[in-house]
Design an enzyme around this catalytic site. Structure first.
Site, short mmCIF file in Angstrom:
data_model
loop_
_atom_site.label_atom_id
_atom_site.label_comp_id
_atom_site.label_asym_id
_atom_site.label_seq_id
_atom_site.Cartn_x
_atom_site.Cartn_y
_atom_site.Cartn_z
N CYS A 115 31.24 -34.17 -3.40
CA CYS A 115 31.04 -32.78 -2.99
C CYS A 115 29.73 -32.59 -2.24
CB CYS A 115 31.12 -31.85 -4.20
SG CYS A 115 29.98 -32.28 -5.54
N HIS A 168 28.66 -29.11 -9.09
CA HIS A 168 29.45 -29.03 -7.86
C HIS A 168 28.62 -28.39 -6.75
CE1 HIS A 168 33.00 -28.93 -5.37
NE2 HIS A 168 32.83 -27.64 -5.15
#
Length: 700
Positions: free
Chosen positions: A432, A572
């Site tokens: 990510c 994330h």
């Protein structure tokens, strides 16, 4: 010496050709001679021509010539046996005392010049056949004898099959019902036994009793047949159980698992479109049924398989189905234009270079910044809301804007300066950070691991410069927590960071963000939550990613002063982008300097909601530590808004041609939706038009 053929020909049953009486097979089609002709010739008196040498000694009919191959016919079953056979190969009857056979009546008299004929026992006996014919006859006899032995193993009474009264199928003895029609076996079901030998005809000798070796051999054959019947019954039972298990198996789910391993997206899309659960796990029975232990394991889901076999295109589809916000449908620009997205990634890989010298670090030669097009604001409200639902990460936006807010907390920056930040939806595959960096610059994902390879190579080749800054920064953080590490622990931690950088799909650390700033040759500002919370909302750890990462190992003149913005929420990363253009400014704002009305620039806060400066990571020595504001002004264009908020200017350049084409194609989809909803007598677009087309289908 000569003999003439008989005048009564026989007709072939297959081609109706009239053959000579001496022919055993049809001359035209090679078909066998009818049996009635054979029996007729056997029963009728000899009518063959007389020998040229004179009548026989008995004064009766002239003797018939022996067959060319010398076979003899069995009196019990009329089978033609080879001359050396002492028993009939079919019924084991002994050879008759007379050497004449049925073949003597079927073949013409063939006398060669080299043959020596003599009259003996009322018949004509020819000389022995040549050696070559003997060899061929011996091989044919051995082959036939072996096949007959395999066919003549009589089953025992216990292993005898039983006959179904409905379909007459022969079933194995332990079968409770017929295999063909499933009819239950009757208690008095007839068994199929081997046909018994007919009693010998009158006037014929009975066969001699069998010797001990023959009896032992036959008993052994009976036992083997019984064991074979039992084993066959077990095999049939297991096969029926397997068939019942296969009928109950969800083949669509198993085909989807195999499709992920083989790289075929069609069965995966078929499974998801039928309402299949993407989080379903493989059971032990399903793993055994797939029969590929190297690929499948108990508890694996489609996401596990996609990560294990690097199926990035399928992984995006599965993750959007599992944890996508809103309706779960995602339509980012790279999904709509997959071919253009692949061209962009290839272009980025072509712009990667390595600088010569002592600091062997990779860097990009072309700088760009991605932003949402201004045409988004021209869409109708319903279509615009749908666009944001399919483009943004609503979960990340909620976490970053919740109390205390991390982004968009200043009304002056978001409204007056038009610098509202939007988190783009991103994959959750462990890459990510690299995907968000690629999205913030080029608007695509790092499917080809271009940034990861550049990051890993730069960290390995330039480790002698990155290691001192990392060790000093970590030691400073450790002292605030009242603990220290020895040199062995520092080396182990450093080796772990190097290993994570080179493994696709593995999570990254603060050091990797610092190295990524050097690869992109520009500052990176991370707006992140301060505490990592559990699914219950409880704080379980301190998140240290928030702050500013500067390419401190490069010269400031070699880098770009326009920073990138990333968001961090519970492990994330997301790309934070604004909407262009930013020319709707009501003149000069505060201490912004000479900002023109048509200047393409957005403003990123360098302080949090409490007006505390964001931390600057990996500073080194007294020349940098404690002088954060001066260091920031050295690497970025820093200014102060009218409300006293310190911001950094992010300058937007003209979009590259490939990016502009990709964004235009993505916008056309929502423009068509707007036309459908605003047209006269228009109706809402069907639900399938809003789908994400099953994820990316390009080479990503």
């Amino acid at each position: 010496m000569s003999c003439g053929p008989s005048t009564s020909k026989w007709v072939c049953d297959y081609c109706t050709y009239a053959n000579w009486p001496s022919a055993v097979k049809c001359t035209m089609c090679r078909g066998a001679r009818p049996l009635q002709e054979i029996y007729r010739l056997r029963d009728e008196p000899s009518t063959g021509p007389a020998l040229a040498s004179g009548p026989s000694e008995g004064g009766g009919a002239p003797p018939r010539s022996p067959p060319g191959d010398g076979k003899w016919g069995c009196r019990e079953c009329t089978y033609l046996n080879w001359p050396r056979a002492l028993k009939c190969l079919q019924c084991c009857s002994p050879r008759p005392a007379s050497s004449s056979s049925l073949h003597e009546h079927l073949r013409p008299l063939r006398i060669e010049q080299s043959s020596e004929c003599s009259l003996a026992a009322g018949g004509l006996v020819s000389a022995a056949p040549p050696a070559a014919d003997k060899k061929e006859l011996k091989e044919a006899e051995n082959d036939l004898r072996g096949r007959v032995r395999q066919q003549q193993q009589p089953p025992s009474q216990q292993g005898a099959k039983w006959l179904c009264p409905v379909c007459t199928y022969e079933n194995w003895p332990k079968a409770g019902k017929c295999v063909m029609c499933c009819k239950a076996r009757s208690p008095g079901g007839s068994a199929v036994s081997s046909p018994e030998r007919e009693p010998s005809a009158a006037g014929r000798d009975d066969p001699p009793p069998e010797d001990k070796r023959t009896i032992v051999r036959r008993d052994r054959n009976h036992q083997t047949a019984a064991e074979s019947a039992a084993n066959n019954w077990d095999h049939e039972r297991r096969r029926k159980q397997a068939r019942r298990k296969l009928r109950k198996t969800d083949w669509q789910w198993l085909n989807a698992c195999a499709g992920v391993v083989d790289g075929d997206p069609n069965p995966v899309e078929a499974y998801l479109s039928s309402g299949g659960d993407p989080a379903r796990q493989l059971s032990p029975g399903e793993v055994a049924l797939l029969s590929r232990p190297s690929a499948f394991d108990t508890g694996y889901t489609l996401v596990h398989l996609a990560i294990r076999f690097h199926r990035e295109d399928m992984l995006a589809t599965l993750l959007s189905q599992i944890e996508g916000s809103g309706s779960g449908v995602k339509r980012v620009p790279s999904y709509v234009a997959p071919d253009l997205a692949a061209d962009i990634r290839r272009h980025v890989a072509a712009t990667m270079r390595v600088r010569k010298g002592s600091f062997l670090c990779h860097f990009v030669t072309e700088i760009t910044t991605f932003a949402l097009p201004a045409e988004v604001e021209d869409l109708p409200g319903a279509v615009q809301e749908q666009l944001f639902d399919e483009l943004l990460d609503r979960d990340a936006q909620q976490q970053l804007e919740s109390e205390p807010p991390v982004i968009n907390w200043s009304l002056e920056v978001t409204a007056r300066l038009g610098s509202r930040l939007f988190p783009l939806w991103n994959r959750s595959s462990g890459d990510c950070l690299l995907d968000s960096a690629m999205q913030a610059t080029w608007g695509v994902f790092d499917r080809d691991n271009t940034l990861r390879r550049a990051l890993a190579d730069s960290l390995h080749q330039g480790g002698h410069l990155f290691y001192p800054r990392w060790k000093e920064y970590e030691a400073r953080q450790a002292r605030t927590l009242d603990f220290s590490l020895d040199e062995g622990q520092w080396e182990d931690d450093w080796a772990g960071l190097l290993s994570l950088a080179s493994q696709p799909g593995s999570s990254l650390d603060q050091l990797h963000v610092f190295v990524l700033a050097h690869v992109l040759r520009r500052p990176i500002i991370v707006y992140g939550v301060k505490y990592v919370k559990s699914f219950r909302g409880e704080a379980i750890g301190y998140a240290r990613f928030e702050g500013v990462y500067l390419p401190l190992l490069w010269e400031p003149s070699f880098c770009v002063r326009s920073p990138l913005a990333l968001g961090y929420t519970r492990g994330h990363f997301s790309a934070l982008v604004a909407t262009e253009p930013y020319s709707r400014l009501a003149g000069g704002v505060g201490n912004l300097g000479a900002v023109g009305r048509d200047l393409q620039v957005t403003f990123l806060p360098l302080v949090d909601r409490d007006r505390r400066p964001l931390p600057v990571h990996f500073l080194h020595g007294e020349a940098e530590v404690g002088r954060e504001e001066a260091v920031l002004r050295q690497w970025m264009d820093v200014c102060v808004a009218e409300g006293g908020v310190t911001v950094a200017q992010q300058r937007l350049h003209k979009r590259p041609l490939l990016v502009a084409q990709m964004v235009e194609e993505w916008l056309n989809h929502y423009r068509r939706l707007a036309q459908m909803t605003s047209a006269p007598f228009g109706r809402p677009a069907p639900a399938q038009d809003y789908s994400s087309d099953g994820g990316e289908t390009d080479d990503e």
